[in-house]
Design a protein around this motif. Structure first.
Motif, short mmCIF file in Angstrom:
data_model
loop_
_atom_site.label_atom_id
_atom_site.label_comp_id
_atom_site.label_asym_id
_atom_site.label_seq_id
_atom_site.Cartn_x
_atom_site.Cartn_y
_atom_site.Cartn_z
N ARG A 25 -11.67 13.92 10.90
CA ARG A 25 -12.14 12.49 9.97
C ARG A 25 -10.75 12.03 9.87
O ARG A 25 -9.67 12.63 9.38
N GLY A 26 -10.78 10.69 9.17
CA GLY A 26 -9.38 10.33 8.39
C GLY A 26 -8.82 9.53 8.94
O GLY A 26 -7.58 8.95 8.37
N TRP A 27 -8.88 9.05 10.35
CA TRP A 27 -7.82 8.41 10.99
C TRP A 27 -8.39 6.80 10.66
O TRP A 27 -8.70 6.09 11.65
N GLY A 28 -8.18 6.35 9.32
CA GLY A 28 -8.17 4.92 9.16
C GLY A 28 -7.02 4.10 8.92
O GLY A 28 -5.93 4.74 9.55
N ILE A 29 -6.80 3.14 8.48
CA ILE A 29 -5.47 2.12 8.50
C ILE A 29 -4.37 2.85 7.96
O ILE A 29 -3.35 2.93 8.32
N SER A 30 -4.73 3.40 6.78
CA SER A 30 -3.42 4.06 6.10
C SER A 30 -2.74 5.23 6.81
O SER A 30 -1.71 5.13 6.79
N GLY B 77 -4.21 -4.58 14.69
CA GLY B 77 -2.76 -4.44 14.72
C GLY B 77 -2.07 -5.24 13.56
O GLY B 77 -1.04 -4.95 13.11
N GLY B 78 -2.82 -6.40 13.41
CA GLY B 78 -2.12 -7.20 12.17
C GLY B 78 -2.47 -6.53 10.88
O GLY B 78 -1.92 -6.71 9.85
N ILE B 79 -3.71 -5.88 10.76
CA ILE B 79 -4.08 -5.07 9.46
C ILE B 79 -3.14 -4.12 9.33
O ILE B 79 -2.83 -3.89 8.37
N ILE B 80 -2.83 -3.30 10.38
CA ILE B 80 -2.13 -2.01 10.34
C ILE B 80 -0.47 -2.54 10.19
O ILE B 80 0.13 -1.95 9.26
N TYR C 202 -13.68 1.48 12.91
CA TYR C 202 -14.28 0.76 11.80
C TYR C 202 -14.86 1.67 10.84
O TYR C 202 -14.92 1.22 9.86
N TYR C 203 -15.32 2.86 11.33
CA TYR C 203 -16.11 3.57 10.66
C TYR C 203 -14.98 4.33 9.40
O TYR C 203 -15.43 4.35 8.31
N GLU C 204 -14.00 4.71 9.82
CA GLU C 204 -13.06 5.14 9.12
C GLU C 204 -12.45 4.39 8.15
O GLU C 204 -12.08 4.38 7.03
N ASP D 253 -11.61 3.98 3.74
CA ASP D 253 -10.15 3.90 3.41
C ASP D 253 -9.94 2.68 2.81
O ASP D 253 -9.21 1.91 3.15
N PRO D 254 -10.42 2.51 1.19
CA PRO D 254 -10.07 1.19 0.64
C PRO D 254 -8.56 0.79 0.62
O PRO D 254 -8.17 -0.20 0.40
N ALA D 255 -7.85 1.66 0.48
CA ALA D 255 -6.28 1.64 0.30
C ALA D 255 -5.66 0.95 1.75
O ALA D 255 -4.69 0.43 1.59
N GLY D 256 -6.49 0.70 2.83
CA GLY D 256 -6.22 0.38 3.94
C GLY D 256 -5.90 -1.14 3.79
O GLY D 256 -5.46 -2.03 4.72
N PHE D 257 -7.10 -1.90 2.78
CA PHE D 257 -6.83 -3.08 2.60
C PHE D 257 -6.50 -3.55 1.40
O PHE D 257 -5.99 -4.90 0.95
N VAL D 258 -6.61 -2.91 0.21
CA VAL D 258 -6.10 -3.15 -0.94
C VAL D 258 -4.76 -2.38 -1.36
O VAL D 258 -4.84 -1.07 -1.58
N TYR D 259 -3.77 -3.01 -1.54
CA TYR D 259 -2.17 -2.51 -1.74
C TYR D 259 -1.35 -3.66 -2.37
O TYR D 259 -1.88 -4.82 -2.08
N PRO D 260 -0.22 -3.17 -2.79
CA PRO D 260 0.56 -4.24 -3.36
C PRO D 260 0.96 -5.72 -2.44
O PRO D 260 0.99 -5.35 -1.25
N LYS D 261 1.25 -6.53 -2.91
CA LYS D 261 1.52 -7.77 -2.11
C LYS D 261 2.69 -7.58 -1.18
O LYS D 261 3.71 -6.68 -1.38
#
Length: 267
Positions: free
Chosen positions: A37-42, A69-72, A190-192, A196-204
């Motif tokens: 488990r754990g292979w999310g965006i971050s 790819g854009g998200i990562i 998608y599940y991961e 992984d909230p830090a994958g979407f919420v991070y500094p500008k």
């Protein structure tokens, strides 16, 4: 790819050439199937940064992407600004501003309608992916129906999908799921990502960012929204194309990538 590694053959100059590193996302195609488990965006962003800097020796590099790819790429640009010289994106995941205008409210209504009618796939893959992917792994027709519907809905195809995506292109895309039996491992991102909230919420993202906006991209956002989250230095409204920009309009996308990074090479 040839437009970027051999730009002189496509109307640009040799000085515009890139070294291309195009990693497969974990779980997709022949990119391997994560066994934990754990292979999310971050985690993927960190792995790609390690690949670039420690394994391949690029201490400075640019990122480009659409969809995941854009998200990562955006996450990498935020997390590693000392190494990422710039980010070129044809997909943005941003929220509307806290003080929406009437035009913003219209965009929000369009976004909400799309979310309500077209994103059941994401909810299923993000919550109970194996309820779906076991069947897709067993049925070529089921896999084709699930994937090709997205090309039809998200692409700039008009009334004839084959004017944009030939049968060979569509079948090749399907085979990246069917041959290595990777539809289940691909859906798991998608599940991961939901965990992984830090994958979407991070500094500008402060590194220079270029955005190519294709008119049939379902997740189009106004520049005003994007500027809340990114240091936008180039914003190109394309005349045609949709979500699958590299397949649909490779010349337009490559040309914009070349122009964007041309001014950053000396950094």
């Amino acid at each position: 790819m040839d437009r970027l590694v051999n730009p002189a053959a496509h109307g640009h100059t040799d000085a515009d050439a890139f070294d291309l590193v195009i990693p497969a996302l974990p779980g997709f195609g022949f990119g391997g199937k994560p066994r934990e488990r754990g292979w999310g965006i971050s985690r993927i962003a960190a792995a790609f940064h390690t690949l670039m800097t420690q394994e391949l020796g690029y201490q400075r590099y640019g990122v480009q992407g659409g969809d995941w790819g854009g998200i990562i790429s955006a996450k990498m640009a935020s997390a590693y600004p000392g190494h990422v010289i710039g980010a070129h994106l044809n997909f943005l995941f941003v929220q509307p501003p806290p003080d929406p205008t009437d035009e913003d409210r219209q965009r929000i209504a369009e976004r909400d309608a799309f979310q309500a009618n077209e994103t059941g796939y994401s909810l299923t893959q993000g919550t109970k992916p194996d309820s779906l992917t076991l069947a897709q792994s067993d049925s070529p027709a089921g896999l084709a129906a699930w994937v090709i519907e997205k090309f039809h809905t998200w692409g700039d195809v008009g009334d004839d999908i084959e004017k944009t995506f030939s049968k060979d292109v569509l079948l090749t895309n399907l085979m990246f799921y069917w041959a290595p039996n990777s539809i289940a491992s691909a859906a798991r991102i998608y599940y991961e990502a939901r965990r992984d909230p830090a994958g979407f919420v991070y500094p500008k993202v402060e590194v220079p960012t270029g955005v190519a906006v294709f008119p049939r991209e379902p997740w189009r956002v106004p520049r005003r929204w994007a500027e809340q989250r990114f240091n936008i230095v180039r914003w190109t409204e394309m005349p045609r194309g949709g979500h699958f920009a590299a397949l649909e309009q490779p010349g337009l996308l490559a040309g914009d990538i070349i122009t964007f990074f041309r001014g950053l090479r000396a950094r």
